[in-house]
Design a protein around this motif. Structure first.
Motif, PDB file in Angstrom:
ATOM      1  N   LEU A   1       0.589  -1.259   0.007  1.00 55.97           N
ATOM      2  CA  LEU A   1      -0.014   0.061  -0.127  1.00 55.97           C
ATOM      3  C   LEU A   1       1.040   1.324  -0.037  1.00 55.97           C
ATOM      4  O   LEU A   1       0.592   2.097  -0.625  1.00 55.97           O
ATOM      5  N   ALA A   2       1.860   1.150   0.725  1.00 59.09           N
ATOM      6  CA  ALA A   2       2.842   2.462   0.914  1.00 59.09           C
ATOM      7  C   ALA A   2       3.402   2.823  -0.548  1.00 59.09           C
ATOM      8  O   ALA A   2       3.579   3.908  -0.971  1.00 59.09           O
ATOM      9  N   ALA A   3       3.801   1.528  -0.993  1.00 57.56           N
ATOM     10  CA  ALA A   3       4.675   1.797  -2.175  1.00 57.56           C
ATOM     11  C   ALA A   3       3.862   2.283  -3.481  1.00 57.56           C
ATOM     12  O   ALA A   3       4.407   3.046  -4.504  1.00 57.56           O
ATOM     13  N   ALA A   4       2.539   2.192  -3.381  1.00 47.93           N
ATOM     14  CA  ALA A   4       1.471   2.669  -4.199  1.00 47.93           C
ATOM     15  C   ALA A   4       1.210   3.947  -4.080  1.00 47.93           C
ATOM     16  O   ALA A   4       0.470   4.610  -4.872  1.00 47.93           O
ATOM     17  N   GLY A   5       1.657   4.725  -2.777  1.00 47.04           N
ATOM     18  CA  GLY A   5       1.292   6.069  -2.799  1.00 47.04           C
ATOM     19  C   GLY A   5       2.239   6.931  -2.743  1.00 47.04           C
ATOM     20  O   GLY A   5       3.444   6.643  -3.034  1.00 47.04           O
ATOM     21  N   ARG A   6       1.987   8.424  -2.763  1.00 43.19           N
ATOM     22  CA  ARG A   6       2.814   9.278  -2.552  1.00 43.19           C
ATOM     23  C   ARG A   6       2.877  10.052  -1.310  1.00 43.19           C
ATOM     24  O   ARG A   6       1.973  10.471  -0.718  1.00 43.19           O
ATOM     25  N   ALA A   7       3.912  10.289  -0.343  1.00 43.93           N
ATOM     26  CA  ALA A   7       4.031  10.868   0.757  1.00 43.93           C
ATOM     27  C   ALA A   7       3.728  12.337   0.667  1.00 43.93           C
ATOM     28  O   ALA A   7       4.369  12.964  -0.278  1.00 43.93           O
TER      29      ALA A   7
ATOM     30  N   PRO B   1      -4.779  12.213  12.721  1.00 44.53           N
ATOM     31  CA  PRO B   1      -5.861  13.022  12.119  1.00 44.53           C
ATOM     32  C   PRO B   1      -5.175  13.989  10.931  1.00 44.53           C
ATOM     33  O   PRO B   1      -5.945  14.262  10.019  1.00 44.53           O
ATOM     34  N   ALA B   2      -3.708  13.941  10.954  1.00 47.88           N
ATOM     35  CA  ALA B   2      -3.151  14.715   9.821  1.00 47.88           C
ATOM     36  C   ALA B   2      -3.269  13.948   8.420  1.00 47.88           C
ATOM     37  O   ALA B   2      -3.479  14.726   7.388  1.00 47.88           O
ATOM     38  N   VAL B   3      -3.027  12.518   8.762  1.00 54.16           N
ATOM     39  CA  VAL B   3      -3.217  11.818   7.317  1.00 54.16           C
ATOM     40  C   VAL B   3      -4.652  11.527   6.898  1.00 54.16           C
ATOM     41  O   VAL B   3      -4.917  10.693   5.999  1.00 54.16           O
TER      42      VAL B   3
ATOM     43  N   ALA C   1      -0.619   5.697   4.000  1.00 57.32           N
ATOM     44  CA  ALA C   1       0.626   4.918   4.261  1.00 57.32           C
ATOM     45  C   ALA C   1       1.682   5.286   3.796  1.00 57.32           C
ATOM     46  O   ALA C   1       2.842   5.114   4.646  1.00 57.32           O
ATOM     47  N   ALA C   2       2.205   5.886   2.831  1.00 60.87           N
ATOM     48  CA  ALA C   2       3.355   6.540   2.309  1.00 60.87           C
ATOM     49  C   ALA C   2       3.879   7.503   3.290  1.00 60.87           C
ATOM     50  O   ALA C   2       5.035   7.980   3.306  1.00 60.87           O
ATOM     51  N   THR C   3       3.057   8.334   3.557  1.00 62.23           N
ATOM     52  CA  THR C   3       3.254   9.496   4.665  1.00 62.23           C
ATOM     53  C   THR C   3       3.751   8.952   5.961  1.00 62.23           C
ATOM     54  O   THR C   3       4.621   9.620   6.388  1.00 62.23           O
ATOM     55  N   LEU C   4       3.203   8.141   6.348  1.00 60.57           N
ATOM     56  CA  LEU C   4       3.516   7.452   7.581  1.00 60.57           C
ATOM     57  C   LEU C   4       4.972   6.764   7.469  1.00 60.57           C
ATOM     58  O   LEU C   4       5.510   7.049   8.316  1.00 60.57           O
ATOM     59  N   VAL C   5       5.184   6.008   6.212  1.00 61.85           N
ATOM     60  CA  VAL C   5       6.380   5.616   6.182  1.00 61.85           C
ATOM     61  C   VAL C   5       7.359   6.832   6.228  1.00 61.85           C
ATOM     62  O   VAL C   5       8.454   6.664   6.770  1.00 61.85           O
ATOM     63  N   ALA C   6       7.105   7.823   5.295  1.00 69.52           N
ATOM     64  CA  ALA C   6       8.267   8.905   5.217  1.00 69.52           C
ATOM     65  C   ALA C   6       8.290   9.570   6.707  1.00 69.52           C
ATOM     66  O   ALA C   6       9.567   9.994   6.951  1.00 69.52           O
ATOM     67  N   ALA C   7       7.321   9.606   7.597  1.00 66.30           N
ATOM     68  CA  ALA C   7       7.485  10.276   8.816  1.00 66.30           C
ATOM     69  C   ALA C   7       8.564   9.356   9.632  1.00 66.30           C
ATOM     70  O   ALA C   7       9.084   9.751  10.275  1.00 66.30           O
ATOM     71  N   LEU C   8       8.106   8.196   9.510  1.00 67.25           N
ATOM     72  CA  LEU C   8       9.053   7.141  10.153  1.00 67.25           C
ATOM     73  C   LEU C   8      10.489   7.402   9.916  1.00 67.25           C
ATOM     74  O   LEU C   8      11.445   7.611  10.732  1.00 67.25           O
ATOM     75  N   THR C   9      10.817   7.214   8.621  1.00 69.24           N
ATOM     76  CA  THR C   9      12.171   7.182   8.181  1.00 69.24           C
ATOM     77  C   THR C   9      12.814   8.842   8.646  1.00 69.24           C
ATOM     78  O   THR C   9      13.865   8.687   8.576  1.00 69.24           O
TER      79      THR C   9
ATOM     80  N   GLY D   1       9.681  -5.623  13.068  1.00 72.07           N
ATOM     81  CA  GLY D   1       8.697  -5.879  11.982  1.00 72.07           C
ATOM     82  C   GLY D   1       8.892  -5.041  10.733  1.00 72.07           C
ATOM     83  O   GLY D   1       8.651  -5.294   9.490  1.00 72.07           O
ATOM     84  N   GLY D   2       9.265  -3.828  11.212  1.00 69.60           N
ATOM     85  CA  GLY D   2       9.729  -2.876   9.937  1.00 69.60           C
ATOM     86  C   GLY D   2      10.387  -3.310   8.941  1.00 69.60           C
ATOM     87  O   GLY D   2      10.512  -2.731   7.869  1.00 69.60           O
ATOM     88  N   ARG D   3      11.685  -4.003   9.275  1.00 67.87           N
ATOM     89  CA  ARG D   3      12.437  -4.567   8.220  1.00 67.87           C
ATOM     90  C   ARG D   3      11.893  -5.576   7.232  1.00 67.87           C
ATOM     91  O   ARG D   3      12.446  -5.591   6.086  1.00 67.87           O
ATOM     92  N   ARG D   4      10.757  -6.005   7.417  1.00 63.23           N
ATOM     93  CA  ARG D   4      10.034  -6.805   6.570  1.00 63.23           C
ATOM     94  C   ARG D   4       9.165  -5.814   5.590  1.00 63.23           C
ATOM     95  O   ARG D   4       8.443  -6.463   4.709  1.00 63.23           O
ATOM     96  N   ASN D   5       9.125  -4.839   5.747  1.00 64.52           N
ATOM     97  CA  ASN D   5       8.458  -3.620   5.054  1.00 64.52           C
ATOM     98  C   ASN D   5       9.237  -3.123   3.642  1.00 64.52           C
ATOM     99  O   ASN D   5       9.928  -2.282   3.907  1.00 64.52           O
ATOM    100  N   PRO D   6       9.482  -3.413   2.528  1.00 63.80           N
ATOM    101  CA  PRO D   6      10.366  -3.100   1.502  1.00 63.80           C
ATOM    102  C   PRO D   6      10.069  -1.481   1.310  1.00 63.80           C
ATOM    103  O   PRO D   6      11.068  -0.955   0.983  1.00 63.80           O
ATOM    104  N   ALA D   7       8.952  -0.979   1.523  1.00 61.48           N
ATOM    105  CA  ALA D   7       8.666   0.578   1.363  1.00 61.48           C
ATOM    106  C   ALA D   7       9.711   1.219   2.389  1.00 61.48           C
ATOM    107  O   ALA D   7      10.255   2.241   2.288  1.00 61.48           O
ATOM    108  N   ILE D   8       9.479   0.718   3.907  1.00 63.09           N
ATOM    109  CA  ILE D   8      10.319   1.340   4.846  1.00 63.09           C
ATOM    110  C   ILE D   8      11.694   1.194   4.621  1.00 63.09           C
ATOM    111  O   ILE D   8      12.483   2.258   4.924  1.00 63.09           O
ATOM    112  N   MET D   9      12.280   0.106   4.115  1.00 63.94           N
ATOM    113  CA  MET D   9      13.741  -0.274   3.723  1.00 63.94           C
ATOM    114  C   MET D   9      14.394   0.559   2.868  1.00 63.94           C
ATOM    115  O   MET D   9      15.180   1.198   2.877  1.00 63.94           O
TER     116      MET D   9
END
Length: 375
Positions: A215-221, A253-255, A264-272, A294-302
């Motif tokens: 899902l995150a990979a399909a979105g734009r932060a 609420p922001a997203v 999802a992409a925005t939350l990934v960008a916030a994490l990194t 668990g985050g290491r199994r998310n290719p969008a995060i890595m």
């Protein structure tokens, strides 16, 4: 060396990790069998309903019962463990206020498992003025030393980045003589990690997580939301520092106006972005960041971490370690350490004024007490 079973249920509240480790509380002699028990939907819902609650609040007793029952069931599958390290379920963490709350009675678990249990690892650190978290850093020092000895890592500083519900990073120098030695470790929580992503998926799509980061990979932060998030005073606060799971509650609420994928992409960008912001505090840039949880199994995060960080980023398996079980192993190692009265935290990991030995020891016959810190 003794065989210890470490068990951990983190802030993601997806289930219980259990792992065997052979250790004397300083060195790692070897790693053993591990297992995972997922929470049922009803168990997970009950645990989430008790988030932010303190002893005596509605729902806490039910959460504690779930924690004890699930951990006792896991312990029964590891009869060769002579000692158990039991973290309990964190429901609230407010080290500057009410303290820290991990639901679950280790004395009851000791009776049910018929073995000594070390538990309540965080309270003594908080009582002495520390943050009570993160507690894995001293174990990360031991892991780095083990990995160097096995030829998996060069003998130079490395960072462990744990991405569970909350993110935390440990910078370690494996050449230091002990984890509490000056310059051996620096650790702190980086910011929210998987919890906001998982909560988004649970709320909108009734899924527990973003499988494979699709899902995150399909979105734009949304860069504006991420930039606003990174202006939070937390990121200017010098470590050591620790977070409650819901300390950044305004991120959800922001997203909310965004599509599922963009949120999802925005939350990934916030994490990194939070991890990258934390690099300003490290003594030096590590040779490698080893990602666990668990985050290491998310290719969008890595992929985003590789983009945002100024060094090599690898899953912790690159160092011969098990990223799924590292925290469970940590509490097994810490349990052995508590039995010996050795420090489990220090000024550069939790901010406690002096090295501190936390944890309570409970025996099957109900005898328990705080093990004193080493002078």
């Amino acid at each position: 060396m003794i065989r210890v079973l470490g068990m951990m249920s983190g802030t993601s509240m997806d289930g219980v990790d259990a792992a065997m480790i052979e250790t004397d509380g300083v060195r790692i002699g070897g790693f053993g069998r591990s297992a995972f028990r997922a929470y049922s939907d009803n168990e997970s819902a009950a645990l989430h309903a008790a988030l932010g609650c303190w002893p005596g609040d509605p729902g806490v007793a039910e959460a504690a019962d779930i924690s004890i029952a699930s951990h006792a069931a896991m312990a029964a599958d590891f009869p060769d463990a002579g000692l158990i390290g039991y973290h309990g379920q964190t429901l609230a963490h407010d080290p500057q206020g009410r303290g820290t709350h991990q639901a679950g009675d280790g004395a009851l678990l000791a009776k049910m498992a018929n073995r000594p249990v070390v538990w309540d690892f965080r309270s003594e650190d908080v009582r002495q003025g520390g943050e009570g978290a993160p507690l894995a850093p001293f174990f990360h020092w031991a892991c780095a030393g083990w990995a160097v000895g096995q030829g998996h890592l060069p003998p130079q500083p490395v960072a462990f980045l744990n991405l569970g519900g909350v993110g935390n990073i440990t910078w370690v120098d494996p050449a230091a003589p002990a984890p509490e030695a000056p310059g051996a470790c620096l650790a702190f929580d980086t910011g929210p990690a998987n919890a906001p992503i998982n909560d988004l998926l649970r709320r909108r799509l009734r899924r527990s997580h973003d499988q494979d980061g699709v899902l995150a990979a399909a979105g734009r932060a949304d860069d504006a939301i991420v930039a606003d998030f990174l202006r939070h005073p937390w990121f200017d606060r010098q470590p050591p520092k620790s977070l409650d799971r819901d300390q950044f509650a305004d991120l959800a609420p922001a997203v909310e106006p965004l599509t599922d994928a963009d949120a999802a992409a925005t939350l990934v960008a916030a994490l990194t972005g939070a991890v990258a912001a934390g690099f300003r505090w490290l003594p030096q840039t590590p040779a490698t960041v080893l990602v666990c949880g668990g985050g290491r199994r998310n290719p969008a995060i890595m992929a985003r971490l590789a983009q945002d960080l100024p060094c090599d980023v690898q899953p912790v398996e690159a160092a011969g370690l098990d990223g799924d079980m590292l925290e469970a192993q940590a509490f097994g190692w810490l349990a052995a350490r508590v039995m010996r009265g050795l420090p489990t935290s220090g000024p550069t990991t939790t901010g406690v004024p002096a090295p501190c030995c936390g944890g309570r020891i409970s025996y099957p016959r109900g005898q328990c007490g705080f093990f004193p810190a080493r002078p």
